[in-house]
Design a protein around this motif. Structure first.
Motif, PDB file in Angstrom:
ATOM      1  N   ARG A  67      32.104-128.603 -20.019  1.00 22.13           N
ATOM      2  CA  ARG A  67      30.642-128.640 -20.105  1.00 22.13           C
ATOM      3  C   ARG A  67      30.101-130.039 -19.915  1.00 22.13           C
ATOM      4  NH1 ARG A  67      29.985-131.012 -24.821  1.00 22.13           N
ATOM      5  NH2 ARG A  67      31.155-130.353 -26.636  1.00 22.13           N
ATOM      6  N   THR A 126      28.304-134.551 -29.615  1.00 20.88           N
ATOM      7  CA  THR A 126      29.461-133.917 -30.246  1.00 20.88           C
ATOM      8  C   THR A 126      30.181-134.880 -31.187  1.00 20.88           C
ATOM      9  OG1 THR A 126      29.777-132.428 -28.387  1.00 20.88           O
ATOM     10  CG2 THR A 126      31.701-132.820 -29.758  1.00 20.88           C
ATOM     11  N   ARG A 156      31.545-136.811 -16.286  1.00 18.16           N
ATOM     12  CA  ARG A 156      32.537-136.964 -17.352  1.00 18.16           C
ATOM     13  C   ARG A 156      33.623-137.958 -16.967  1.00 18.16           C
ATOM     14  NH1 ARG A 156      36.673-132.052 -17.858  1.00 18.16           N
ATOM     15  NH2 ARG A 156      37.210-131.734 -15.695  1.00 18.16           N
ATOM     16  N   ALA A 180      37.869-136.850 -25.933  1.00 15.32           N
ATOM     17  CA  ALA A 180      38.130-135.402 -26.014  1.00 15.32           C
ATOM     18  C   ALA A 180      36.869-134.614 -25.653  1.00 15.32           C
ATOM     19  CB  ALA A 180      38.623-135.023 -27.407  1.00 15.32           C
ATOM     20  N   ALA A 181      35.722-135.044 -26.165  1.00 15.65           N
ATOM     21  CA  ALA A 181      34.458-134.349 -25.871  1.00 15.65           C
ATOM     22  C   ALA A 181      34.092-134.482 -24.396  1.00 15.65           C
ATOM     23  CB  ALA A 181      33.339-134.902 -26.745  1.00 15.65           C
ATOM     24  N   GLN A 229      36.109-134.740 -21.932  1.00  7.45           N
ATOM     25  CA  GLN A 229      37.029-133.978 -21.090  1.00  7.45           C
ATOM     26  C   GLN A 229      36.699-132.477 -21.063  1.00  7.45           C
ATOM     27  OE1 GLN A 229      41.292-135.547 -21.019  1.00  7.45           O
ATOM     28  NE2 GLN A 229      40.501-136.338 -22.959  1.00  7.45           N
ATOM     29  N   GLU A 230      35.830-132.040 -21.966  1.00  8.25           N
ATOM     30  CA  GLU A 230      35.412-130.641 -21.971  1.00  8.25           C
ATOM     31  C   GLU A 230      34.672-130.337 -20.674  1.00  8.25           C
ATOM     32  OE1 GLU A 230      36.024-128.181 -24.260  1.00  8.25           O
ATOM     33  OE2 GLU A 230      37.379-129.664 -25.122  1.00  8.25           O
ATOM     34  N   ALA A 232      28.305-134.660 -24.846  1.00  4.61           N
ATOM     35  CA  ALA A 232      29.565-135.219 -25.352  1.00  4.61           C
ATOM     36  C   ALA A 232      29.283-136.280 -26.416  1.00  4.61           C
ATOM     37  CB  ALA A 232      30.383-135.807 -24.203  1.00  4.61           C
TER      38      ALA A 232
END
Length: 181
Positions: A179, A49, A140, A173-174, A176-177, A46
């Protein structure tokens, strides 16, 4: 609340405690958590990203913790005292962290307590898990909790994001993905 932590989230907490030992701090704050999170593949992904280098984030947090050191290495160096060498020799003779323990009560703690900001970020991690409809708290959620709290770890992340031309919204946002779980 800790019963809802995933195995990986528990590992982050253990790693944060090891960071506190390594940095010779008496407590665990959100900067220690961010160092531990930067080392985990899910949250490191994350960070990458959003243009961040996990190793740089870790280094920034470590420097921020060291800047809070009550012993002023620069002031001591100005009078010819090498604080790192004093620490190294003190650790050799009296055991790791002896200089920091000097003058403090002799009661040995087997753990480092969380600071109020770290406790708040863990509480916010639970809220993030609930918001996302997750039954457990993972890496996360810990990252999201730190980002949501007004805390030293979050400020280090904000500064790093700014320097990378990104922002907290992008990292949220990253994180919350799936992965990044």
């Amino acid at each position: 609340m800790f019963e809802r932590f995933t195995k990986d989230a528990r590992a982050v907490v253990v790693d944060a405690q090891e960071v506190a030992v390594d940095l010779r701090t008496a407590t665990i704050d959100t900067r220690h958590l961010v160092v531990a999170l930067a080392r985990r593949e899910g949250t490191a992904a994350a960070l990458r990203t959003t243009g961040l280098d996990p190793a740089d984030v870790e280094a920034r947090c470590r420097r921020a913790v060291e800047a809070d050191d009550s012993l002023d290495g620069a002031a001591l160096a100005s009078v010819g005292v090498d604080l790192d060498e004093v620490r190294r020799r003190t650790d050799e003779v009296f055991g790791r962290g002896a200089l920091e323990r000097a003058g403090k009560p002799r009661r040995q703690r087997s753990h480092h307590p969380f600071t109020p900001d770290a406790k708040k970020s863990l509480e916010l991690a639970l809220r993030e898990a609930v918001r996302l409809g997750d039954k457990s708290i993972g890496e996360r959620h810990l990252m999201l909790g730190v980002l949501r709290a007004d805390c030293p770890g979050g400020r280090v992340l904000q500064s790093a994001l700014h320097d990378a031309g990104s922002d907290v919204a992008a990292l949220r946002a990253a994180a919350q993905e799936p992965r990044a779980a």
